[in-house]
Design a protein around this motif. Structure first.
Motif, short mmCIF file in Angstrom:
data_model
loop_
_atom_site.label_atom_id
_atom_site.label_comp_id
_atom_site.label_asym_id
_atom_site.label_seq_id
_atom_site.Cartn_x
_atom_site.Cartn_y
_atom_site.Cartn_z
N GLU A 87 -7.60 -7.84 -9.68
CA GLU A 87 -7.75 -6.40 -9.44
C GLU A 87 -8.29 -6.12 -8.04
N GLU A 88 -8.82 -7.14 -7.38
CA GLU A 88 -9.28 -6.96 -6.00
C GLU A 88 -8.11 -6.53 -5.11
N TYR A 89 -6.92 -7.05 -5.44
CA TYR A 89 -5.71 -6.69 -4.69
C TYR A 89 -4.94 -5.66 -5.53
N VAL A 90 -5.44 -4.42 -5.52
CA VAL A 90 -4.97 -3.40 -6.47
C VAL A 90 -3.49 -3.10 -6.31
N ASN A 91 -2.98 -3.06 -5.08
CA ASN A 91 -1.57 -2.74 -4.86
C ASN A 91 -0.67 -3.88 -5.34
N TYR A 126 8.23 -1.34 -3.95
CA TYR A 126 8.98 -2.58 -4.09
C TYR A 126 9.00 -3.32 -2.76
N ILE A 127 9.39 -4.58 -2.78
CA ILE A 127 9.42 -5.39 -1.56
C ILE A 127 10.41 -4.82 -0.55
N SER A 128 11.56 -4.34 -1.04
CA SER A 128 12.53 -3.70 -0.15
C SER A 128 13.27 -2.62 -0.93
N GLY A 129 13.61 -1.54 -0.25
CA GLY A 129 14.38 -0.47 -0.88
C GLY A 129 13.54 0.36 -1.84
N TYR A 130 14.26 1.12 -2.68
CA TYR A 130 13.60 2.07 -3.57
C TYR A 130 13.76 1.71 -5.04
N GLN A 131 14.20 0.50 -5.32
CA GLN A 131 14.23 0.02 -6.70
C GLN A 131 14.07 -1.49 -6.69
N ALA A 132 13.69 -2.03 -7.84
CA ALA A 132 13.44 -3.46 -7.93
C ALA A 132 14.70 -4.26 -7.59
N LEU A 145 0.82 -1.21 0.00
CA LEU A 145 0.00 0.00 0.00
C LEU A 145 0.86 1.26 0.00
N THR A 146 1.96 1.23 0.76
CA THR A 146 2.83 2.42 0.86
C THR A 146 4.21 2.15 0.28
N ARG A 147 4.34 1.08 -0.51
CA ARG A 147 5.66 0.73 -1.06
C ARG A 147 5.54 0.44 -2.55
#
Length: 230
Positions: free
Chosen positions: A49-53, A26-32, A22-24
């Motif tokens: 699409e139910e899980y939009v994020n 990527y899984i970690s950090g600021y790039q893939a 929701l607020t990220r």
């Protein structure tokens, strides 16, 4: 500390992933990174699409894999269980089918077997794609930061960003963006993009797409702030 996800093939697992993203971006950090690849490989199919994020993140990582690959190491992620592991409940019916095998009931067993093989094949193909992507040498790509300035303080910055992102072409991937105050109530848009050098000319992108109609209704000028080879 590594983030952990459990049973990504279930609704509960997808819900946790969706809330996490929701607020990220990527899984970690600021790039893939390889953390994103690990979670991507653990999913049997794109989230609905139910899980939009989660769906937005999955599409982005899928595009990165196809476009340029991902080599950033990441901070580590634990996949304690996944949809692939859920194949285990299929085992009892297959085992029980051995008894009626003598009664020429092989067709029922084959149906279960074919479904399992398809799931395994799909998982293997995704894992192979992720592995190839991780090993793929990064070359001929660049990360570019643009400053996009409006005409005045009355310019709709939301529509300005929409105009920028509406420019789509092979080898171009838009990334994160933010509004930066300039002065006198005016803000500029700073936006990242990843390009394949052989396919995209930044100068042509600016002159032929961002500074022409209809985008120039909102965009007064566009400058390259940073240009880094990947």
């Amino acid at each position: 500390m590594a983030v952990a996800f459990t049973n990504l093939g279930s609704q509960a697992g997808l819900k946790k992933l969706n809330e996490y993203l929701l607020t990220r971006s990527y899984i970690s950090g600021y790039q893939a990174s390889k953390d994103d690849l690990a979670v991507y490989a653990a999913l049997n199919s794109p989230p609905s699409e139910e899980y939009v994020n989660a769906a937005r993140w999955y599409s982005h990582i899928d595009a990165l894999i196809r476009l340029s690959g991902v080599t950033e190491e990441g901070k580590g992620v634990k996949i304690e269980s996944s949809a692939i592991v859920e194949e285990s409940p299929i085992t009892p019916p297959v085992s029980e089918a051995k008894a009626p095998a003598d009664d020429d009931d092989d067709d029922d067993v084959d149906l279960f077997g074919e479904e399992t093989e398809e799931e395994k094949k799909a998982a293997e193909e995704r894992a192979a794609a992720v592995k190839a992507s991780a090993k793929k040498k990064e070359s001929g790509k660049s990360s570019v930061l643009l400053d996009v300035k409006p005409w005045d303080d009355e310019t709709d910055m939301k529509k300005l960003e929409e105009a920028v992102r509406s420019v789509q072409m092979e080898g171009l991937l838009w990334g994160a963006s933010k509004l930066v105050p300039v002065g006198y109530g005016i803000k500029k848009l700073q936006i990242m993009m990843t390009i394949v050098d052989d396919l995209v000319s930044v100068d042509d992108l600016i002159e032929e797409h961002l500074l022409t109609e209809p985008a120039n209704e909102y965009i007064q000028s566009c400058d390259i702030v940073a240009f880094n080879k990947i």
